[in-house]
Design an enzyme around this catalytic site. Structure first.
Site, mmCIF file in Angstrom:
data_model
loop_
_atom_site.group_PDB
_atom_site.id
_atom_site.type_symbol
_atom_site.label_atom_id
_atom_site.label_comp_id
_atom_site.label_asym_id
_atom_site.label_seq_id
_atom_site.Cartn_x
_atom_site.Cartn_y
_atom_site.Cartn_z
ATOM 1 N N CYS A 196 34.714 0.463 -28.160
ATOM 2 C CA CYS A 196 35.653 1.457 -27.653
ATOM 3 C C CYS A 196 36.988 0.808 -27.371
ATOM 4 O O CYS A 196 37.091 -0.406 -27.219
ATOM 5 C CB CYS A 196 35.181 2.057 -26.321
ATOM 6 S SG CYS A 196 33.711 3.043 -26.458
ATOM 7 N N GLY A 236 37.280 1.333 -32.653
ATOM 8 C CA GLY A 236 36.401 2.513 -32.711
ATOM 9 C C GLY A 236 36.967 3.549 -33.656
ATOM 10 O O GLY A 236 38.127 3.925 -33.515
ATOM 11 N N ASN A 264 35.144 1.940 -21.483
ATOM 12 C CA ASN A 264 34.800 0.973 -22.533
ATOM 13 C C ASN A 264 33.789 0.003 -21.940
ATOM 14 O O ASN A 264 34.078 -0.676 -20.956
ATOM 15 C CB ASN A 264 36.070 0.228 -22.981
ATOM 16 C CG ASN A 264 35.821 -0.923 -23.942
ATOM 17 O OD1 ASN A 264 36.643 -1.811 -24.052
ATOM 18 N ND2 ASN A 264 34.696 -0.926 -24.643
ATOM 19 N N GLY A 265 32.591 -0.027 -22.531
ATOM 20 C CA GLY A 265 31.565 -0.942 -22.032
ATOM 21 C C GLY A 265 30.217 -0.257 -21.941
ATOM 22 O O GLY A 265 30.066 0.904 -22.341
ATOM 23 N N CYS A 295 33.758 -11.405 -22.429
ATOM 24 C CA CYS A 295 33.032 -11.380 -23.702
ATOM 25 C C CYS A 295 33.750 -12.246 -24.734
ATOM 26 O O CYS A 295 34.823 -11.882 -25.219
ATOM 27 C CB CYS A 295 32.940 -9.941 -24.209
ATOM 28 S SG CYS A 295 32.208 -9.821 -25.840
ATOM 29 N N TYR A 340 35.918 -12.038 -32.822
ATOM 30 C CA TYR A 340 35.778 -11.006 -33.843
ATOM 31 C C TYR A 340 36.493 -9.687 -33.544
ATOM 32 O O TYR A 340 37.113 -9.111 -34.419
ATOM 33 C CB TYR A 340 34.278 -10.747 -34.018
ATOM 34 C CG TYR A 340 33.911 -9.665 -34.979
ATOM 35 C CD1 TYR A 340 33.492 -9.970 -36.275
ATOM 36 C CD2 TYR A 340 33.955 -8.328 -34.611
ATOM 37 C CE1 TYR A 340 33.130 -8.981 -37.161
ATOM 38 C CE2 TYR A 340 33.606 -7.326 -35.498
ATOM 39 C CZ TYR A 340 33.199 -7.656 -36.767
ATOM 40 O OH TYR A 340 32.851 -6.670 -37.638
ATOM 41 N N SER A 355 37.998 -10.709 -42.344
ATOM 42 C CA SER A 355 37.458 -11.218 -41.085
ATOM 43 C C SER A 355 37.681 -12.725 -40.901
ATOM 44 O O SER A 355 38.037 -13.178 -39.827
ATOM 45 C CB SER A 355 35.972 -10.878 -40.989
ATOM 46 O OG SER A 355 35.294 -11.360 -42.122
ATOM 47 N N ASP A 371 33.794 -17.928 -42.375
ATOM 48 C CA ASP A 371 33.720 -16.549 -41.894
ATOM 49 C C ASP A 371 33.476 -16.557 -40.391
ATOM 50 O O ASP A 371 33.181 -17.602 -39.804
ATOM 51 C CB ASP A 371 32.624 -15.779 -42.638
ATOM 52 C CG ASP A 371 32.913 -14.263 -42.673
ATOM 53 O OD1 ASP A 371 33.870 -13.815 -42.018
ATOM 54 O OD2 ASP A 371 32.170 -13.553 -43.351
ATOM 55 N N CYS A 421 23.153 -7.913 -27.178
ATOM 56 C CA CYS A 421 24.132 -7.761 -26.100
ATOM 57 C C CYS A 421 23.857 -6.448 -25.379
ATOM 58 O O CYS A 421 23.627 -5.428 -26.026
ATOM 59 C CB CYS A 421 25.544 -7.736 -26.689
ATOM 60 S SG CYS A 421 26.799 -7.363 -25.453
ATOM 61 N N CYS A 466 31.036 -15.069 -21.117
ATOM 62 C CA CYS A 466 29.629 -14.719 -21.288
ATOM 63 C C CYS A 466 29.181 -15.261 -22.642
ATOM 64 O O CYS A 466 29.809 -14.994 -23.662
ATOM 65 C CB CYS A 466 29.472 -13.199 -21.251
ATOM 66 S SG CYS A 466 27.809 -12.632 -21.664
ATOM 67 N N CYS A 471 24.734 -13.895 -25.863
ATOM 68 C CA CYS A 471 24.217 -13.621 -27.212
ATOM 69 C C CYS A 471 23.829 -14.916 -27.931
ATOM 70 O O CYS A 471 23.057 -14.883 -28.890
ATOM 71 C CB CYS A 471 25.197 -12.789 -28.039
ATOM 72 S SG CYS A 471 26.874 -13.449 -28.096
#
Lengths: 462, 462, 462, 462
Positions: D6, D32, D107-108, D242, D248, D289, D351, D388, D438, D441
């Site tokens: 988001c 989004g 958002n979250g 995050c 990314y 990317s 990548d 996540c 964090c 992941c």
């Protein structure tokens, strides 16, 4: 213009429940053109699609064939009168409460919404829309603890005041309710092993469903699997069905409140002719609203019936406006008189209502310009003097011409040689059970007293 | 179903020429719903917009307010009968030849197209469409060398055979032509200093334009600046106006061929009643086609007029089809009978035509199911036995029920107690100048002999 | 902005000819975004669908799966430069002549159109569009009498002057032609037993088709059933391929004129670095146009390559405009610099062209505002001083900044510290066959002399 | 594919609040693409418009210019990961409670939603959607009795656990909150006297707004009239931003968590090169990317940078699928390799992530088919082994290739000569404040323990 409020349709136990709902709503389209929605129960969860526009604009083959799976469905079409036209206000309305999904389709207007809303908010309810139906469903949810869904619905019905014909779908249960006064119609039918509900029987005709009966005022019908049960909301409320359904709303090929609408309208025309038939060359309706009472009027009076105002069948909802100087264009584009029929003639127009009188005035002026010698006007509805709080949007009291003006003032305003409204007695002679109707818009005698303090109250003058 | 072929509209010297054309076409929408187009002359070049669909779908405010600049415009609406519905076939059609742009809007059908096309191709013409109008404009262009546009148009008119009402726009010249037989109508009017042309006068009414006169058969009117000139195509062709315009096509509030359409239709109903009025409970039309002749029939016969088949006003062109087992759905969705009016009754239906008879049969079957005791059918049009080559699409001869079956066979097929078609004599008594009409679809007596060898000929049997 | 002119695609003998054409056009989308069209031969007649917009907007599953039947297809995408964007100008273009339907897809610009058009009109031709391709097809038709289609095409090719890569479909014959100078590319490939043609080989990659070879300048390939025949238009025209295909137009993963586009662009960057590498902190492109020459430039100069201007991947074609005071918005919305990379830095930008210079100026100004210490500009294309008459729309001569200003004037206008354009010699060192290219936009030395008197001539100054 | 969750945008005190929100959301579109919405406060009530699709598809000029009146606005764009894509789930979400309208943009992802929902339902709350944000707003409403809105928001924040960046609009108050761990970013800026909030600073750049600062984790900023106040949610939660935003999510031209995204990504590439640079002919990214880490990798390793995979800029969201036998089509349509660059080469691809590995495998296979001699793969992100719960949709644990396979197994699956993931240490060296992120992941060490019993828990294995 008088606005239709809503139409509802439900079906239980049909492999193509969504598709039949689509056709059912299609047949009820005259009751609301703003939004449409269908909710189905697929055995696991509710599926829904709602959108702005006419039924064929809102649904496509993918919705009906793939997405709206399930054997049970309820549908709704709406004309909104308050606030903006928003998709969020489209129905059926769905809520989730403790793992239960409940969908509701509601036709009518509640009168104690503000009061109930305040009460619910004190208890922590939060609302997303401004529509009555959200209050209804909060009440149901609050009554669910330790009770069955039908008990909760019944409890909610005892709290709310106003007009409602409801369809409620939760899990594999379909519940239909008519309010104790029976303001709005709701009929039960059968087709191919399925039960169907609809605001008007014309929806059954399209599906070739059989009409079983109208629900009684205050009746709740619950269908679950093969079981159909009927309950009664205990109340002493007298039956007060909306006579405007017969005068104006319902399609003439429907049965409503056990009355044959076509025949009623013809009888209104006949009564009207008995009360006041002028000496003219012919009778004609403003198409298409006045057609059926004009037919009755002509038969009773012995005057020739003509159809000398021609309707443009291609007038749609979107239309580029003409430039400033094309006076009265929007009136002219809809119906056009046949000049040769008008010139030098004495004409009696029969119509089903006068609300503000402005459109009629423009049309009469045109007839005068074309050389009409006399124009008389007969209305198959008594003067509308009071607003309706049960689901009809007549415009506010300030705009109701009959609320503020005498018959002779209206005659002068419209520019006609004579005006006669059917009397309330004449109107009641046209229906089978005159004691069962709400006449508040003519008399101001409201079956449910105003809740007080609300927005509506400012208008009723209580 | 009988299909309307086209409608045309033109305007000279109006600051909002495109906008008025839009409204003009809107009023003519009943003559064609497949495509619409407007071409304007902006003083430098032609501007055009054409599209598939109804007039309000094809044009938006940007087209009318910005793109279609200019004081002169012609417009066209079309229902195509042959080949696919393609945007490339939409009109007005524009060609460029030696720096001159010519736009043409054509209502009608030519009969020597194939012959002319072959001849033109021998001379090097290349075609982009399969429509008649392209042949017309090639002929005009070929005649332009050393001649004025009006001379070239006149020369082209002498070559083509068939039905045409034309509007041609090139530079600041607007030309209107009716073919020598006068098959298709074309009227001239005035509004706010501008000249207007339209297939029917209902377009003038919407614009509040004044109707001046119909063009004569074989007349060419040329407008340039303030000059209006009339020319005559020299020919001995007798006037042969299409009587179907009066029976079925034209809007009842139009004047066509100098006739008042509403009055004509009522007279047809009256003649029909004189010829054969059954002993029944009431007369009713299939709405809306038979309304006006039914009104005349009821007045003449003294039988009560009823309106007991109800039309669904929201039936649009796009509609999801029901599943297989909803028999006769598409017939049922359009009109629905009022059951209480049908049961036990002897009914006379008045309608304006029978082409294949299949829709009528389905409707009559429904009336029988609802308990009609007797159903009689009266048609305000003689039996259609021959195809039309001048612009009406009745379906091919093999499909015309009256071409292949006797009245009693049709009675049995439709399932009615009696059937009567108006006689040709009765029909002609309903119009003012009976000698001026083409009756080929009833008699097979074609005003223009078939060109031979073409596709059409395979049908006429020559 | 330089505009791409067109892309063409053809396929012979594939059960899904339309679908593969769709994908082929999709891969060529960078060559034209205004309209798209596909025509197929279904064994009996041509079928077509054309529309405005991107390939996926124009076609849907119904077009590809049902309507565009047949094993042979040609397709076209277009960016129009003259006149309005009209559906009537979309290609492939179809004509009918003596029962034969011919479809044509054309990439390029003719220079003697006006002359030919005048000549054809003298012989009676009438035109519907203003596009070159209509002249071509008239010429073909006129040459058909007594000749085969390939002879007629050949004869037409000998008459026209200019740039053309053509695909022609008539009955079950597919003809591909490249003009004698070979201005525009056209490649031949094979996939699953079918022959395919495409403007660029990237279309073959998407279909996993094998690239066979480029057509030679002046070559005509005719495919009929299993027969593939090659013909040569006799002419002494020298090969003059458009070098702008290599500099700018073609996708970097295509082979065009036998050259590997990616490698060419890298070599241009390398030559440019050899000619003039400034002393800066890093090199960066304006994405995405300058990426490949910037990569070559960085490698040759040893300067770090950065990608410090970020492209917004969601910029579409429709976008609501901001209010007045959002200065340079449309430039800013497309690419945004990374501030930390700019501040205090000496930067060399490599790009593939400067046409008007206004966008570059705005971007450079932004870099200055963000604190860039020095901004140098290197262009992998020599100064564009002359308009192109063979299919590229650079804007008119008056707008070409290099036509009217010296390098130092341009430096000042753009606001950069130094500017260097690759030399023509450097450019030619980047390609394999330097003698085969048209350099007219740099030198004014046009391979085909101007036809004279036409609109184009006003610009070339002949 | 990793899905963005988001983006949010807010503005206070700007005459064109809705229009600027539109542009702000436009710049955040990469976060989004499923739905977009804007809510404004017009001084009397909230106005809203939400819809499915990209920002320019959802809003038109009428929305921005007329309907969304007011000086204060919040907006939201969304990519949904759970359940159907429904308009009812689009945000901002509005509720009404005791006459107060509250809009929220979130958002979250919360982790104790089920627990809170159960608790709220016990107290009578009824839900309409399945989104977290509805729980949030019920909590706020329940805390409103006797408290100010900011107190109620603060109380709600103390109840919920999980990730949230929030914008709340009620009356003329705009509240922005970041959760105590600071999982999601939120920045404050100013433009033309107005305050603005955005998920990323690239939104400020488009508006030419000035970036002031990031909100602190656990900070609540309240703007009312000219007053801007900051509050702190008391909590001992450590900052846990995050890191995937840097790897990314965020646009490279944004500042996020005080980090310059472009520079971070370049440093990741540099660290990666230090850890493991293979002996190859060149380095290239999979566009777009890996571009920035590939640039860093090339600079650090001294290997040439190439851009030899070409992206098709016209790939849109709707696309007709090819028939069965077009293998790997959807991969091929997006990027296509330059053949001449691949053949016989030793290539290192850089990548930013491997999730399932299937797309990469297809691309590598293609490179092998084109003759690549060696293919090495370097990833600027450590192996993703754990799902996540705070707002990123990596796919479930069963689908995360690194959760279930060793590096050498992945090498074999993808078909590469060598694979190296950046180490966690290397990654942390690329950012300024390594202790604030964090890493769950990668490590499974979740900052907020799982709430237990919920759907999410089934995946975490607690």
């Amino acid at each position: 213009m008088i606005r239709h409020y809503c139409g509802i349709f439900g079906i239980y136990n049909h492999a193509e429940a969504a598709r039949l709902s689509y056709f059912g709503l299609y047949a009820l389209q005259h009751r609301g053109q703003e939004s449409a929605g269908i909710v189905t129960w697929d055995g696991q969860k509710l599926r829904e699609h709602r959108g702005m526009g006419l039924v064929p604009e809102v649904f496509n083959e993918r919705h009906l064939g793939k997405e709206l799976k399930g054997d049970i469905a309820i549908g709704h079409i709406r004309y909104s009168t308050t606030g903006a036209s928003l998709i969020r206000n489209a129905q059926p309305f769905i809520v989730r409460y403790k793992g239960l999904e409940i969908a509701i389709a509601h036709n009518g207007n509640l009168v104690n919404t503000l009061e109930l809303r305040r009460e619910l908010e004190e208890q922590g309810s939060i609302f997303q829309t401004s529509i009555d139906s959200e209050v209804f469903v909060h009440l149901i949810a609050r009554n669910l603890n330790g009770h069955t869904l039908e008990e909760a619905v019944m409890a909610a019905c005892r709290k709310v005041k106003g007009a409602y014909a409801l369809l409620i779908l939760a899990n594999n249960k379909l519940i239909a309710v008519r309010d104790p006064h029976g303001f709005r119609p709701l009929a039960l039918g059968r087709v191919a092993g399925a039960h169907v509900f609809a605001s008007e029987t014309c929806a059954f005709d399209l599906l070739e469903a059989e009409f079983i009966r109208s629900l009684d005022p205050g009746e709740m019908v619950v269908i679950e699997d093969t079981k159909v049960q009927s309950y009664k909301i205990e109340t002493e409320a007298p039956t007060r069905q909306c006579i405007f359904e017969l005068i104006y709303f319902a399609r003439p090929d429907s049965l409503v409140f056990g009355e044959d609408v076509y025949q009623c309208r013809k009888r209104m025309g006949q009564e009207l002719a008995r009360e006041s038939a002028p000496d003219v060359d012919f009778v004609m309706p403003f198409p298409d609203s006045g057609v059926y009472s004009a037919v009755g009027f002509a038969q009773e009076s012995g005057l020739p019936y003509e159809h000398a105002m021609i309707r443009n069948h291609y007038v749609g909802r979107t239309f580029i406006q003409p430039s400033q100087d094309m006076r009265d264009f929007s009136v002219r584009v809809k119906i056009n008189p046949v000049k040769s029929m008008i010139k030098g003639k004495r004409i009696c127009i029969v119509d089903d209502s006068i609300v503000r009188g402005t459109t009629i005035r423009t049309r009469v002026k045109k007839l005068r310009e074309l050389g009409a010698r006399e124009v008389h006007f007969r209305v198959s509805c008594p003067p509308i003097k009071f607003p309706c709080f049960y689901g009809i949007d007549f415009a506010s009291k300030g705009e109701l011409i009959a609320a503020n003006h005498s018959v002779s003032e209206i005659e002068r305003f419209i520019g006609i040689d004579s005006l006669h409204y059917i009397t309330i007695e004449g109107l009641l002679r046209s229906v089978s059970h005159p004691e069962n109707y709400c006449l508040a818009c003519f008399t101001g005698d409201y079956p449910i007293p105003c809740a007080g303090g609300g927005k509506l109250c400012l208008e009723c003058g209580c």
